[in-house]
Design an enzyme around this catalytic site. Structure first.
Site, PDB file in Angstrom:
ATOM      1  N   SER A   1       2.597  -3.196   8.396  1.00 56.97           N
ATOM      2  CA  SER A   1       2.771  -3.847   9.482  1.00 56.97           C
ATOM      3  C   SER A   1       3.981  -4.620  10.062  1.00 56.97           C
ATOM      4  O   SER A   1       4.703  -5.020   8.975  1.00 56.97           O
ATOM      5  CB  SER A   1       1.470  -4.790   9.472  1.00 56.97           C
ATOM      6  OG  SER A   1       0.293  -4.676   9.098  1.00 56.97           O
TER       7      SER A   1
ATOM      8  N   SER B   1       0.796  -1.289   0.012  1.00 54.85           N
ATOM      9  CA  SER B   1      -0.078   0.056   0.030  1.00 54.85           C
ATOM     10  C   SER B   1       0.818   1.346   0.092  1.00 54.85           C
ATOM     11  O   SER B   1       1.832   1.329   0.509  1.00 54.85           O
ATOM     12  CB  SER B   1      -0.952  -0.053   1.245  1.00 54.85           C
ATOM     13  OG  SER B   1      -1.577  -1.083   1.330  1.00 54.85           O
TER      14      SER B   1
ATOM     15  N   GLU C   1      -2.985 -14.721   1.423  1.00 50.41           N
ATOM     16  CA  GLU C   1      -3.161 -13.909   2.350  1.00 50.41           C
ATOM     17  C   GLU C   1      -4.775 -14.058   3.064  1.00 50.41           C
ATOM     18  O   GLU C   1      -5.276 -14.061   3.966  1.00 50.41           O
ATOM     19  CB  GLU C   1      -3.199 -12.345   2.059  1.00 50.41           C
ATOM     20  CG  GLU C   1      -3.347 -11.392   3.131  1.00 50.41           C
ATOM     21  CD  GLU C   1      -2.938  -9.925   2.960  1.00 50.41           C
ATOM     22  OE1 GLU C   1      -2.639  -9.651   1.496  1.00 50.41           O
ATOM     23  OE2 GLU C   1      -2.955  -8.932   3.654  1.00 50.41           O
TER      24      GLU C   1
END
Ligand SMILES: Cc1cc2nc3c(=O)[nH]c(=O)nc-3n(C[C@H](O)[C@H](O)[C@H](O)COP(=O)(O)OP(=O)(O)OC[C@H]3O[C@@H](n4cnc5c(N)ncnc54)[C@H](O)[C@@H]3O)c2cc1C
Lengths: 343, 404
Positions: free
Chosen positions: B166, B131, B250
């Protein structure tokens, strides 16, 4: 573990689908609408389905049945739901393992749950050969607890009035004017529980059929109908309604299949299988399937716009049947209460 | 159609249970979500134990150090670990659940050799640099540039900004999507998938605080970061296709064991409701039961998906996982709201120290805000179901390629 439907289960569903395809179902677009009072059982369809053995799915082969389980029954009932087939299918299939003379489908058996405080409304009464009733008998002494039992009643002996305008015009209703009923005791409280549980499972499977076929119809319409120069299915507001319909039907089907397998495992006495868990799974299935059928019917009507509200488009038949079935064999409140006991 | 274990599966389950019973009591308690070095140590230790016992990379091929277990055995592993209260993958999420499987499917033998065993041993932590501030759902709009440089063009020089990365603070490597094609070229064709060592000069992190108050993710600023061309996975310009493989993994198995967690949590909520008389309220009681039905159905759906994967040719999870992701993430948020309702005003009173622990209900409620957003938002999942499963036409403006 292999949770995929087996080839035999798919073949049975396919055979039911073929038979249903030869008879016109009320939910089919363009189908001449039944008027109030002229719905009811399609005798030819009933006979053809009986020939396939769908009423004796769970009756042992020696007793003239197919000797299969709930896992097969739910495939049959999903097909019936897809075509909105009309008749006392569930009650007749429930009666067959209990009273083997019903396994062949020569008789039509109805069902009445008279344990609650509900208005006592019976379906298809004029077309029935027998009626199973679950009732609670008051204790003899004052203050004594009653007990629940299953009665077989002769429909012809019942005093009941025809309901002039049932909401689902395909399913004639009668209002019962008589209590207590006279009949032969064919089961105790345990039998009554089993009938209600299995009835809930088959009804849930039928509702999954409704939810799935409505998804297909909404998607087909959304691909074909254009507004603002493009297919309405390209608008997200419509696309997302369809995606949610699909997800609802898939989840409900997984719940129904899992409940069917757990009930079969319990009946077969497999390790680790237990009745309370299977019963809670049936309640979960009924809850999700009722929701899927009713909500998908509303969404399908929404996707069809003004056409969706017309008698001709026929989507109202699905909604009406879904409403009626969501009140049969336990409603949301009863099933959630039953699940909560297992938590 | 049946749900019972085969004798082999039964044996596998019992051995695993015995191992978990023996091993879990030796673990230290979960560290606070804010203490990254402690989290890394804790999660890596657990992964190392799994590796020693032969439970690492359970469903990965044996030739890459995995156990070559079937999808059903993998599901049993997830179920039993969760029932026993074992630690979740934690900081190993990206490496084990999507970067690793992507490397197995797409990387060169040298790249696999270099990374797969280390991921399995818990020695290598990965993060996901997909992202960007202006490329979220529309991931293919990403602009981080990579230009070939060096005598023989042996390096990519990367400049740009990634976000919501993350575990970046503890990661050793990053699965990085960059634009190698011209900025105004066809957006899906100029993307490349790179392995970026996080200690490369030019990588700067700016931790972002989540609504839960922990620093789950970071902004990652890349300034003249030199990445060897040998770190490219697949061909230059083929990164979009590879990213789709990453997503399939995912979404496919990433959240499965959380259904088991959620179902256990619901039993705790029911017990708490009984204690606090909230159970007398039929509304609350029925909402709890309705949610139990939903999680049980989701678990049945997982079993259906796993049974299908077990008999499919490629083993890459199909678009059916979007149905699961959509319904699970919403149910998960209902669960946390219901928990708060049953707790009453206690749900408003945080103990500062405790509120960033896994399982702490206030923390979980805030954390679950991300469930309908991360790994593709609920709206994007509905687009995927509508377009890829139901075959509805795409939005005209997005017609040239899908979303994340
Ligand atoms: C906790 C957390 C962890 C994350 N970890 C990582 C990570 O490690 N690595 C990484 O690369 N990314 C990560 N992400 C990023 C995540 O994948 C993105 O947030 C997500 O894809 C959405 O992108 P966005 O935030 O830019 O929102 P946007 O795409 O801007 O979306 C905003 C809103 O618009 C809607 N929308 C956008 N496009 C459409 C469309 N076509 N149709 C309908 N609605 C649309 C969305 O559904 C949403 O409601 C993480 C996110 C969170 C919350």
């Amino acid at each position: 573990m292999d949770f995929r439907p087996t080839q035999d289960q798919l073949a049975l569903a396919g055979a039911v689908r073929d038979v249903l395809g030869k008879h016109s179902a009320p939910g089919t677009p363009g189908q001449k609408a039944p008027e109030a009072g002229i719905g009811g059982v399609d005798v030819a369809l009933w006979r053809d389905l009986a020939e396939l053995g769908i009423f004796g799915v769970r009756v042992p082969e020696a007793g003239g049945g197919l000797g299969l389980g709930h896992a097969e029954s739910v495939h049959v009932f999903e097909e019936l739901g897809r075509c909105l087939a009309t008749g006392p299918f569930t009650a007749t299939a429930l009666a067959a393992p209990l009273l083997p003379e019903y396994a062949g489908g020569r008789h039509r058996v109805g069902f009445g749950d008279l344990t609650g405080g509900e208005p006592q409304i019976l379906e298809h009464l004029d077309a029935l050969d027998a009626l199973l009733v679950v009732e609670t008998v008051e204790g003899e002494a004052p203050g004594a607890v009653g007990h629940t039992q299953v009665l077989r009643v002769e429909p012809i002996e019942l005093r009941a009035d025809a309901v002039p305008h049932p909401v689902d015009p395909c399913v004639p209703l009668h209002r019962l004017r008589q209590k207590p009923l006279r009949g032969e005791i064919v089961g105790d409280a345990g039998t009554a529980d089993a009938l209600l549980r299995e009835g809930a499972l088959l009804t849930a499977a039928y509702q999954v059929g409704i939810a799935a076929v409505l998804t297909e119809r909404a998607v087909a319409y959304a691909k074909q109908r254009t507004q603002f120069g493009r297919a309405i299915g390209s608008f997200q507001a419509v696309k997302h309604l369809c995606a949610d319909m699909f997800a609802r039907a898939e989840l409900a089907r997984a719940a129904v299949h899992s409940a069917a397998v757990l009930l079969d495992d319990e009946a077969a006495g497999h390790d680790g299988a237990d009745l309370p868990a299977a019963a809670a799974a049936v309640s979960a299935a009924k809850l999700l399937a009722d929701e899927a059928a009713v909500t998908n019917a509303r969404s399908a009507i929404q996707v069809h716009g003004g056409m969706g509200c017309t008698w001709e488009m026929g989507l109202h038949f699905h909604l009406k049947r879904a409403w009626a079935l969501s009140m049969a064999y336990g409603r949301a409140a009863e099933h959630t209460d039953l699940i909560s006991e297992s938590l | 159609m049946q749900l019972r274990d085969t004798p082999d599966q039964q044996r596998f389950r019992e051995e695993l249970r015995a191992w978990l019973r023996a091993t879990l009591p030796t673990l230290d308690p979960q560290p606070s979500q804010d203490d990254w070095p402690a989290r890394r140590a804790h999660d890596s230790h657990w992964q190392a134990l799994l590796h020693q016992a032969g439970y690492a990379g359970l469903n990965w091929p044996a030739e890459y150090g995995g156990r070559g277990a079937t999808p059903t055995e993998h599901l049993i592993f997830l179920e039993e670990s969760e029932l026993a209260g074992a630690p979740y993958v934690g900081v190993n999420f990206v490496g084990l659940l999507h970067a690793g499987p992507t490397l197995i499917a797409e990387a060169s033998p040298e790249q696999r050799e270099r990374h797969i065993p280390a991921i399995l041993r818990g020695e290598e932590i990965w993060c996901q640099g997909f992202s960007e501030p202006d490329a979220g759902s529309d991931l293919a709009a990403l602009r981080t540039r990579a230009v070939r440089e060096g005598a023989g063009g042996e390096h990519y020089v990367v400049n740009g900004r990634k976000t919501w990365t993350s575990h970046a603070e503890v990661a050793d490597y990053c699965e990085l999507l960059v634009r190698t094609g011209p900025p105004d070229g066809p957006k899906h064709q100029g993307i490349t998938w790179l392995i970026m060592p996080m200690d490369t000069p030019g990588v700067a992190l700016r931790p972002l605080m989540t609504a839960g108050g922990s620093t789950e993710f970071s902004e990652m600023i890349l300034e003249d970061v030199r990445i060897p061309v040998a770190n490219r996975v697949g061909q230059e310009g083929d990164g979009w296709r590879i990213a789709m493989v990453t997503f399939a993994f995912e979404r496919g198995t990433g959240f499965v064991s959380e259904v088991v967690w959620a179902r256990r949590r619901l039993v705790e909520i029911a017990a708490l409701a009984r204690e606090k008389a909230a159970w007398e309220d039929s509304q609350t009681r029925r909402r709890i039961a309705r949610l139990a039905a939903e999680f049980d159905a989701l678990w049945a759906l997982v079993k259906r998906n796993v049974s299908e994967a077990e008999h499919s040719a490629d083993g890459v999870p199909g678009p059916g996982s979007s149905v699961f992701k959509l319904r699970f993430s919403e149910a998960r948020q209902h669960l946390d709201d219901l928990h708060a309702e049953v707790r009453g005003r206690d749900a408003l009173a945080f103990d500062d120290e405790l509120c960033t622990y896994d399982g702490e209900p206030g923390y979980e409620r805030l954390r679950s805000l991300a469930y309908t957003i991360a790994a593709g938002t609920s709206q994007v999942q509905r687009n995927i179901i509508g377009e890829r499963i139901l075959g509805l036409p795409k939005e005209p403006s997005a017609a040239k390629g899908g979303a994340r």
